[in-house]
Design a protein around this motif. Structure first.
Motif, short mmCIF file in Angstrom:
data_model
loop_
_atom_site.label_atom_id
_atom_site.label_comp_id
_atom_site.label_asym_id
_atom_site.label_seq_id
_atom_site.Cartn_x
_atom_site.Cartn_y
_atom_site.Cartn_z
N ILE A 1 -10.72 -2.56 -5.58
CA ILE A 1 -10.06 -3.81 -5.26
C ILE A 1 -11.08 -4.88 -4.85
O ILE A 1 -12.13 -4.60 -4.29
N LYS B 1 -2.18 0.63 1.78
CA LYS B 1 -2.36 -0.38 2.84
C LYS B 1 -3.14 0.17 4.03
O LYS B 1 -4.11 -0.44 4.48
N ILE C 1 -0.21 -4.79 -2.97
CA ILE C 1 -0.95 -3.61 -3.45
C ILE C 1 0.04 -2.52 -3.84
O ILE C 1 1.08 -2.35 -3.21
N LYS D 1 -4.15 -0.44 -6.13
CA LYS D 1 -4.64 -1.61 -6.85
C LYS D 1 -3.94 -2.88 -6.36
O LYS D 1 -2.76 -2.86 -6.05
N ILE D 2 -4.68 -3.99 -6.32
CA ILE D 2 -4.09 -5.29 -6.00
C ILE D 2 -3.37 -5.80 -7.24
O ILE D 2 -3.98 -6.00 -8.30
#
Length: 313
Positions: free
Chosen positions: A22, A42, A207, A211-212
């Protein structure tokens, strides 16, 4: 100026990629919302940014400092409130605040002053002499967040800080945080309550599966991703054949409630609405009320997560 800069950050546990390459940039003096479903990554990202764990790969700069090489220097300048409850059972609320100030080497005069200010700000005066073990879950959470402000910091990580709070306490906390940001504090904020993120955050990242998937201001996310609108129509009487007629309209989802309330979801809401109105007029069906609402942040969040799940399946 960027307070947090992350480049190609990854964290793996065996064959499982909790965080997957990320990139992230958070400006100083803002509330940055970090949203995602359970298991999205997170908490792992927060542990990486607060130097609690080391990354598998990538770079982390916090307050202009290499967080991987200088974790102790980072910890001196940040505050962290995690999801897990943390409190001193046998200490009173007031003593708990003062003890936390002592841990951060705040002098006695300032400890007393800050404790008093925080007891007022978090509505803790009535319970200041109560032991933490005798408090409700929401009261303990307020104490947990309040005590973090006993020391000076440049960056604060808040992981689900409003869990257990009633609506009034939640709003008071959010307003308190807004005012703190005006003094220059940067806040990295996670929540499952999307209305909180919309109210508080300057920018938001979503997220999923490490992954963002999206990153922008709430307004820009709604502009770029919120093409779908919800139209609600209330008609005076039930028309049994109407549901079948409207089912033929394409590019939309139409729901009926009690036979007289019609809800239409479509990314082409204007042309769909015109078609619905034409059908109602042709069938001499009067409209009692009509309203159109833009896509909410919650709907955008669900769509982004749903699309990312679909692309990974």
């Amino acid at each position: 100026m960027s307070c947090i800069i992350v480049e190609s950050l990854s964290k793996s546990y065996g064959s499982v990629k909790a965080v997957d390459k990320i990139d992230l940039s958070v400006d100083s003096g803002q509330v940055f919302g970090f949203l995602g479903p359970n298991g999205a990554g997170k908490s792992t990202v927060i542990k990486l940014l607060t130097t609690a764990i080391q990354p598998s790969n990538g770079k982390i700069s916090i307050l202009g400092i290499d967080a991987i090489k200088n974790p102790l220097e980072i910890r001196k300048r940040i505050g962290v409130v995690l999801q897990q409850p943390s409190y001193e059972p046998t200490l009173s609320v007031e003593k708990s605040l003062e003890k936390y100030g002592m841990m951060w080497d705040v002098d006695k005069k300032n400890r007393k002053k800050r404790a008093k200010e925080l007891l007022d700000a978090f509505d803790l005066n009535e319970i200041k002499n109560k032991k933490n073990e005798d408090l409700s879950i929401g009261q303990r959470r307020r104490v947990q967040v309040a005590r973090e402000f006993m020391h000076d910091m440049d960056l604060l990580f808040l992981d689900e800080p409003t869990v257990g709070l009633d609506p009034a306490a939640r709003r008071k906390l959010l307003d308190f945080l807004k005012n703190k940001v005006k003094t220059g504090l940067t806040i990295f904020f996670t929540t499952h309550v999307l209305t909180e993120a919309e109210y508080l955050c300057d920018n938001i990242a979503i997220i999923n599966k490490g992954k963002i998937m999206a990153i922008d201001s709430p307004e820009q996310l709604q502009t770029s991703l919120g093409h779908q609108k919800t139209v609600k129509i209330h008609i005076l009487h039930v028309h049994n054949e109407l549901e079948q007629i409207l089912a033929e309209i394409k590019n939309c989802k139409i729901e009926f409630n009690s036979g007289t309330n019609i809800t239409i979801n479509s990314s082409d809401s204007e042309s769909v609405l015109l078609e619905v109105l034409k059908i109602l007029n042709e069938n001499h069906i009067p409209i009692e009320d009509l309203s159109a609402m833009p896509t909410s942040l919650e709907e955008i969040f669900l769509k982004v997560v749903e699309d990312s799940d679909a692309s990974n399946s």
